[in-house]
Enzyme design. Structure first.
Site, PDB file in Angstrom:
ATOM      1  N   LYS A  34       0.844  -1.198   0.000  1.00 57.99           N
ATOM      2  CA  LYS A  34       0.000   0.000   0.000  1.00 57.99           C
ATOM      3  C   LYS A  34       0.881   1.249   0.000  1.00 57.99           C
ATOM      4  O   LYS A  34       2.067   1.170   0.372  1.00 57.99           O
ATOM      5  CB  LYS A  34      -0.902  -0.018   1.246  1.00 57.99           C
ATOM      6  CG  LYS A  34      -0.142  -0.040   2.562  1.00 57.99           C
ATOM      7  CD  LYS A  34      -1.027  -0.445   3.730  1.00 57.99           C
ATOM      8  CE  LYS A  34      -0.246  -0.448   5.034  1.00 57.99           C
ATOM      9  NZ  LYS A  34      -1.039  -1.011   6.135  1.00 57.99           N
ATOM     10  N   ARG A 133     -10.998  -0.012  14.324  1.00 56.93           N
ATOM     11  CA  ARG A 133     -10.920   0.723  13.060  1.00 56.93           C
ATOM     12  C   ARG A 133     -11.972   0.149  12.117  1.00 56.93           C
ATOM     13  O   ARG A 133     -12.933   0.819  11.787  1.00 56.93           O
ATOM     14  CB  ARG A 133      -9.501   0.614  12.482  1.00 56.93           C
ATOM     15  CG  ARG A 133      -9.254   1.432  11.236  1.00 56.93           C
ATOM     16  CD  ARG A 133      -7.780   1.556  10.884  1.00 56.93           C
ATOM     17  NE  ARG A 133      -7.138   0.288  10.554  1.00 56.93           N
ATOM     18  CZ  ARG A 133      -5.853   0.170  10.204  1.00 56.93           C
ATOM     19  NH1 ARG A 133      -5.091   1.249  10.121  1.00 56.93           N
ATOM     20  NH2 ARG A 133      -5.336  -1.003   9.922  1.00 56.93           N
ATOM     21  N   HIS A 162      -6.132  -7.203  13.407  1.00 58.14           N
ATOM     22  CA  HIS A 162      -4.994  -6.270  13.372  1.00 58.14           C
ATOM     23  C   HIS A 162      -4.633  -5.860  14.794  1.00 58.14           C
ATOM     24  O   HIS A 162      -5.508  -5.753  15.660  1.00 58.14           O
ATOM     25  CB  HIS A 162      -5.345  -5.044  12.520  1.00 58.14           C
ATOM     26  CG  HIS A 162      -4.159  -4.229  12.118  1.00 58.14           C
ATOM     27  ND1 HIS A 162      -3.020  -4.776  11.558  1.00 58.14           N
ATOM     28  CD2 HIS A 162      -3.934  -2.891  12.191  1.00 58.14           C
ATOM     29  CE1 HIS A 162      -2.150  -3.799  11.313  1.00 58.14           C
ATOM     30  NE2 HIS A 162      -2.677  -2.655  11.681  1.00 58.14           N
ATOM     31  N   ARG A 219       1.981 -10.591   7.819  1.00 60.12           N
ATOM     32  CA  ARG A 219       1.841  -9.360   7.020  1.00 60.12           C
ATOM     33  C   ARG A 219       2.875  -8.320   7.446  1.00 60.12           C
ATOM     34  O   ARG A 219       2.513  -7.212   7.870  1.00 60.12           O
ATOM     35  CB  ARG A 219       0.431  -8.762   7.216  1.00 60.12           C
ATOM     36  CG  ARG A 219      -0.743  -9.726   7.080  1.00 60.12           C
ATOM     37  CD  ARG A 219      -2.067  -8.973   7.057  1.00 60.12           C
ATOM     38  NE  ARG A 219      -2.308  -8.147   8.223  1.00 60.12           N
ATOM     39  CZ  ARG A 219      -3.037  -8.503   9.285  1.00 60.12           C
ATOM     40  NH1 ARG A 219      -3.639  -9.679   9.316  1.00 60.12           N
ATOM     41  NH2 ARG A 219      -3.200  -7.668  10.295  1.00 60.12           N
ATOM     42  N   TYR A 262      15.351  31.802   3.307  1.00 60.26           N
ATOM     43  CA  TYR A 262      14.090  32.477   3.646  1.00 60.26           C
ATOM     44  C   TYR A 262      14.009  32.784   5.138  1.00 60.26           C
ATOM     45  O   TYR A 262      14.378  31.953   5.970  1.00 60.26           O
ATOM     46  CB  TYR A 262      12.904  31.589   3.284  1.00 60.26           C
ATOM     47  CG  TYR A 262      12.587  31.508   1.818  1.00 60.26           C
ATOM     48  CD1 TYR A 262      12.246  32.650   1.090  1.00 60.26           C
ATOM     49  CD2 TYR A 262      12.596  30.281   1.167  1.00 60.26           C
ATOM     50  CE1 TYR A 262      11.928  32.559  -0.264  1.00 60.26           C
ATOM     51  CE2 TYR A 262      12.277  30.174  -0.171  1.00 60.26           C
ATOM     52  CZ  TYR A 262      11.946  31.321  -0.889  1.00 60.26           C
ATOM     53  OH  TYR A 262      11.626  31.222  -2.209  1.00 60.26           O
ATOM     54  N   CYS A 309      13.888  25.004   1.471  1.00 57.94           N
ATOM     55  CA  CYS A 309      12.992  25.644   0.496  1.00 57.94           C
ATOM     56  C   CYS A 309      12.159  24.568  -0.197  1.00 57.94           C
ATOM     57  O   CYS A 309      12.302  23.387   0.075  1.00 57.94           O
ATOM     58  CB  CYS A 309      13.797  26.400  -0.566  1.00 57.94           C
ATOM     59  SG  CYS A 309      15.066  27.511   0.061  1.00 57.94           S
ATOM     60  N   ASP A 311      12.389  23.585  -3.318  1.00 56.80           N
ATOM     61  CA  ASP A 311      13.170  22.784  -4.268  1.00 56.80           C
ATOM     62  C   ASP A 311      14.655  22.736  -3.964  1.00 56.80           C
ATOM     63  O   ASP A 311      15.406  22.077  -4.689  1.00 56.80           O
ATOM     64  CB  ASP A 311      13.002  23.353  -5.683  1.00 56.80           C
ATOM     65  CG  ASP A 311      11.551  23.624  -5.997  1.00 56.80           C
ATOM     66  OD1 ASP A 311      10.769  22.663  -6.014  1.00 56.80           O
ATOM     67  OD2 ASP A 311      11.191  24.805  -6.194  1.00 56.80           O
TER      68      ASP A 311
END
Ligand SMILES: *Cc1c(COP(=O)(O)O)cnc(C)c1O
Length: 370
Positions: A34, A133, A162, A219, A262, A309, A311
């Site tokens: 997932k 859940r 679970h 799992r 910044y 930043c 990028d």
């Protein structure tokens, strides 16, 4: 060449799955893929484990993930951990995605969709033993299993639960009680409907820390990718599957007293060399690393100077003539020389668990496989 790349060692995933199997011999292995295989790339990871046989099942959260697997040529059986909305069931069945159900409405919708598709479709019954859940309450599980058994187009292929606190010592007793409750319910279901091919409960914490007698499939998710849940988790022997690397894009000398980035949050304490690295929060390199994180370059650990930043990020190489050049490798996650930055370290700096860190790495960061 790209600004940064997430490098995945597929053999490390095999080694981690082998470790999980060693602790739980004789059980089928379901690899959760997932969230793009916890950020590692769903199709390449799934294709690999299918080709070498290190997992026999895959686990997904979304129907679209199963569709990606099938489009990518992956044939392994796949389980959707969470319930389907009724309108998704047709696509799930077409993608040969095993459905999980936990209430009467879910069983009825699945029966209707399977009948409409003209197939007998496998379902796993989810029992809620404490996660709160999804899943049927233990007291109602036998009735729901019987309803599945009596649905002409459904096959009860599995029963599972679970475990929310299997990864820490404080959860020992709660988890043991959950497992006992689960196995008792499974016995009752067997009494009512007969043998069940798959009985499963073991997530990473349970695979490494609990007795999974009575189950025949595991799992393991986060440990398959080689990470501890966080820096306090005591799991040992894992091989981290990924490194994240970039390159120096720019170098300059910054005089004492000047600020970098910044908001001007970092001031040079002396004349120093600052390198720029073309990676930022737009890549999933968290802005929380601003003035707190570090990167490895030239075999040395260099602190982040100022704010990350979108990028780009600046790091402080120190006052000496720099031993690095534009184009040199920078390690954001992984080893360089004697230094190492772990997923656990990044998670701690972000105030989160390891799971979230690779999930947040942006699609624009290419995943490369070794
Ligand atoms: C994600 C998930 C797992 C894997 O959990 P890890 O803690 O990563 O091992 C197992 N089972 C279910 C139902 C899950 O949703």
């Amino acid at each position: 060449m790209c600004s940064s790349q997430f490098n995945v060692d597929l053999a490390a995933i095999d080694a981690n799955l082998a470790l999980a199997s060693e602790r739980n011999p004789g059980r089928a292995v379901l690899l959760p893929v997932k969230a793009n295989a916890y950020g590692h790339g769903i199709v390449p990871v799934a294709r690999h484990v299918e080709s070498v046989g290190s997992a026999q099942w895959l686990g997904v959260a979304e129907v679209s993930e199963a569709e990606q697997l099938r489009e990518g040529g992956v044939e392994l059986p796949a389980l959707k951990f969470s319930p389907c909305f009724p309108e998704e069931l047709g696509r799930a069945i077409a993608a040969r995605l095993t459905i999980s159900v936990g209430d009467v409405a879910g069983v009825e919708a699945a029966q209707e969709a399977a009948e409409h598709a003209g197939v007998r479709h496998p379902v796993h019954l989810k029992v809620d033993t404490g996660m709160r859940r999804v899943g049927v309450q233990p007291g109602e599980a036998v009735a729901l299993a019987t309803r599945i058994k009596n649905s002409p187009n459904l096959v009860l292929e599995g029963v599972f639960t679970h475990l929310p606190i299997s990864d820490c010592p404080e959860g020992e007793e709660f988890t043991r009680a959950q497992l006992a409750r689960f196995l008792a319910v499974v016995d009752e279901i067997r009494g009512a409907v007969g043998e069940i091919p798959y009985v499963h409960a073991g997530n990473s914490g349970a695979v490494l820390g609990h007795d999974l007698t009575g189950t025949n499939l595991i799992r393991p998710g986060i440990i398959a990718y080689g990470y501890r849940a966080d820096s306090t988790t005591t799991w040992e022997g894992l091989s981290p599957a990924a490194t994240w690397t970039s390159r120096v894009s720019f170098l300059k000398r910054v005089p004492e007293g000047e600020t970098v980035g910044y908001g001007r949050t970092w001031t040079a304490p002396c004349d120093t060399w600052i390198a720029t690295v073309p990676v930022g929060y737009g890549d999933g390199y968290s802005r929380l690393f601003s003035n707190r994180g570090r990167m490895l370059v030239g075999g040395r650990s260099c602190p982040i100077a100022g704010r990350v930043c979108m990028d780009q990020t600046m790091i402080d190489l120190g006052p000496g003539e720099p031993q690095v050049a534009v184009g040199d490798e920078v390690v954001l996650l992984g080893r360089q020389g004697d230094e190492q930055i772990t997923m656990e370290e990044l998670a701690d700096l972000m105030g989160t668990i390891t799971y979230e860190v690779p999930c947040l790495i942006a699609p624009r960061v290419p995943r490369l496989y070794v």
